[in-house]
Motif scaffolding. Structure first.
Motif, PDB file in Angstrom:
ATOM      1  N   PRO A   1       0.794  -1.235   0.000  1.00  0.00           N
ATOM      2  CA  PRO A   1       0.000   0.000   0.000  1.00  0.00           C
ATOM      3  C   PRO A   1       0.826   1.285   0.000  1.00  0.00           C
ATOM      4  N   SER A   2       2.082   1.230   0.405  1.00  0.00           N
ATOM      5  CA  SER A   2       2.889   2.452   0.460  1.00  0.00           C
ATOM      6  C   SER A   2       3.602   2.759  -0.866  1.00  0.00           C
ATOM      7  N   VAL A   3       3.567   1.843  -1.825  1.00  0.00           N
ATOM      8  CA  VAL A   3       4.249   2.061  -3.103  1.00  0.00           C
ATOM      9  C   VAL A   3       3.451   3.047  -3.954  1.00  0.00           C
ATOM     10  N   LEU A   4       4.135   4.056  -4.463  1.00  0.00           N
ATOM     11  CA  LEU A   4       3.498   5.044  -5.330  1.00  0.00           C
ATOM     12  C   LEU A   4       3.507   4.540  -6.768  1.00  0.00           C
ATOM     13  N   ILE A   5       2.347   4.574  -7.400  1.00  0.00           N
ATOM     14  CA  ILE A   5       2.176   4.024  -8.745  1.00  0.00           C
ATOM     15  C   ILE A   5       1.875   5.138  -9.731  1.00  0.00           C
ATOM     16  N   GLN A   6       2.573   5.112 -10.875  1.00  0.00           N
ATOM     17  CA  GLN A   6       2.222   5.999 -11.984  1.00  0.00           C
ATOM     18  C   GLN A   6       1.812   5.116 -13.146  1.00  0.00           C
ATOM     19  N   GLN A   7       0.551   5.207 -13.520  1.00  0.00           N
ATOM     20  CA  GLN A   7       0.036   4.433 -14.648  1.00  0.00           C
ATOM     21  C   GLN A   7       0.413   5.124 -15.954  1.00  0.00           C
ATOM     22  N   VAL A   8       0.718   4.310 -16.982  1.00  0.00           N
ATOM     23  CA  VAL A   8       1.021   4.802 -18.318  1.00  0.00           C
ATOM     24  C   VAL A   8       0.162   4.004 -19.293  1.00  0.00           C
ATOM     25  N   SER A   9      -0.421   4.700 -20.267  1.00  0.00           N
ATOM     26  CA  SER A   9      -1.296   4.003 -21.203  1.00  0.00           C
ATOM     27  C   SER A   9      -1.306   4.685 -22.559  1.00  0.00           C
ATOM     28  N   GLY A  10      -1.492   3.879 -23.575  1.00  0.00           N
ATOM     29  CA  GLY A  10      -1.703   4.396 -24.915  1.00  0.00           C
ATOM     30  C   GLY A  10      -3.180   4.471 -25.253  1.00  0.00           C
ATOM     31  N   HIS A  11      -4.037   4.153 -24.285  1.00  0.00           N
ATOM     32  CA  HIS A  11      -5.488   4.133 -24.528  1.00  0.00           C
ATOM     33  C   HIS A  11      -6.113   5.510 -24.448  1.00  0.00           C
ATOM     34  N   GLY A  12      -5.514   6.430 -23.723  1.00  0.00           N
ATOM     35  CA  GLY A  12      -6.051   7.782 -23.581  1.00  0.00           C
ATOM     36  C   GLY A  12      -7.244   7.847 -22.657  1.00  0.00           C
ATOM     37  N   ASP A  13      -7.467   9.016 -22.102  1.00  0.00           N
ATOM     38  CA  ASP A  13      -8.634   9.315 -21.264  1.00  0.00           C
ATOM     39  C   ASP A  13      -8.793   8.424 -20.034  1.00  0.00           C
ATOM     40  N   LEU A  14      -7.714   7.873 -19.512  1.00  0.00           N
ATOM     41  CA  LEU A  14      -7.795   7.149 -18.245  1.00  0.00           C
ATOM     42  C   LEU A  14      -7.359   8.111 -17.146  1.00  0.00           C
ATOM     43  N   PRO A  15      -8.109   8.191 -16.048  1.00  0.00           N
ATOM     44  CA  PRO A  15      -7.742   9.137 -14.987  1.00  0.00           C
ATOM     45  C   PRO A  15      -6.399   8.798 -14.349  1.00  0.00           C
ATOM     46  N   ASP A  16      -5.675   9.828 -13.958  1.00  0.00           N
ATOM     47  CA  ASP A  16      -4.380   9.686 -13.267  1.00  0.00           C
ATOM     48  C   ASP A  16      -3.391   8.831 -14.044  1.00  0.00           C
ATOM     49  N   THR A  17      -3.389   8.966 -15.356  1.00  0.00           N
ATOM     50  CA  THR A  17      -2.536   8.150 -16.217  1.00  0.00           C
ATOM     51  C   THR A  17      -1.753   9.034 -17.172  1.00  0.00           C
ATOM     52  N   MET A  18      -0.433   8.773 -17.278  1.00  0.00           N
ATOM     53  CA  MET A  18       0.388   9.435 -18.288  1.00  0.00           C
ATOM     54  C   MET A  18       0.066   8.797 -19.623  1.00  0.00           C
ATOM     55  N   GLU A  19      -0.213   9.611 -20.615  1.00  0.00           N
ATOM     56  CA  GLU A  19      -0.565   9.067 -21.923  1.00  0.00           C
ATOM     57  C   GLU A  19       0.684   8.886 -22.790  1.00  0.00           C
ATOM     58  N   LYS A  20       0.805   7.704 -23.397  1.00  0.00           N
ATOM     59  CA  LYS A  20       1.905   7.432 -24.322  1.00  0.00           C
ATOM     60  C   LYS A  20       1.652   8.187 -25.621  1.00  0.00           C
ATOM     61  N   PRO A  21       2.668   8.652 -26.280  1.00  0.00           N
ATOM     62  CA  PRO A  21       4.075   8.538 -25.889  1.00  0.00           C
ATOM     63  C   PRO A  21       4.418   9.525 -24.772  1.00  0.00           C
ATOM     64  N   VAL A  22       5.188   9.042 -23.803  1.00  0.00           N
ATOM     65  CA  VAL A  22       5.608   9.847 -22.665  1.00  0.00           C
ATOM     66  C   VAL A  22       6.976  10.426 -22.978  1.00  0.00           C
TER      67      VAL A  22
END
Length: 161
Positions: free
Chosen positions: A119-140
């Motif tokens: 639970p203490s690990v910080l997660i950064q989501q990355v996606s090429g799908h677009g429009d996902l909340p709290d997600t970096m959009e590819k290409p990063v």
């Protein structure tokens, strides 16, 4: 005769191509080149973070680790490898490819496992799908990756514990 001017972008590109091809360690000379490039591109003085990169495309995973070369960035390509790495070491953050090539369910399995077990690990989501909340959009971009990494609290830092 005039000395050839240094081209930091060329040095970065050369190191990126080399590290993407490398399957094992690099020579001391090549490591010096990478460290020099790290300093040229603003890595000097950066407090290294421990970053787990979960990306099923191995070339993208290694390239991302190279971009984050001023940190301890380790790419893995499967959910099982990610969970094993999380169980065996302490990480400041996880860069997580939502899809993982095995479908969105594999990514959701990883996210659920990380949040429940770590639970203490910080997660950064990355996606090429677009429009996902709290997600970096590819290409990063490299700048986005470095900014995220440098925003992570450092493990064992008394100010963040």
């Amino acid at each position: 005769m005039m000395a050839e001017a240094r081209n930091p972008s060329k040095t970065f590109a050369e190191n990126l191509r080399f590290l993407a091809r490398a399957s094992t360690g690099i020579s001391p000379h090549q490591r010096e080149q990478v460290e020099e490039t790290c300093q040229v591109f603003g890595g000097h003085g950066v407090v290294p973070r421990r970053i787990l990169i979960v990306e099923d495309n191995e070339l993208i995973g290694r390239s991302t680790a190279t971009i984050l070369r001023c940190h301890h960035a380790v790419p893995v390509s499967t959910v099982d490898e990610a969970i094993e790495a999380l169980e065996s070491e302490e990480w400041d953050g996880v860069l997580w490819d939502v899809d993982l090539g095995a479908g969105l369910w594999a990514g959701l399995k990883l996210l659920k496992g990380i949040r429940r077990r770590f639970p203490s690990v910080l997660i950064q989501q990355v996606s090429g799908h677009g429009d996902l909340p709290d997600t970096m959009e590819k290409p990063v971009t490299g700048a986005q990756l470095r900014a995220w990494a440098e925003s992570l609290p450092v493990s064992g830092d008394p100010e963040t514990d």
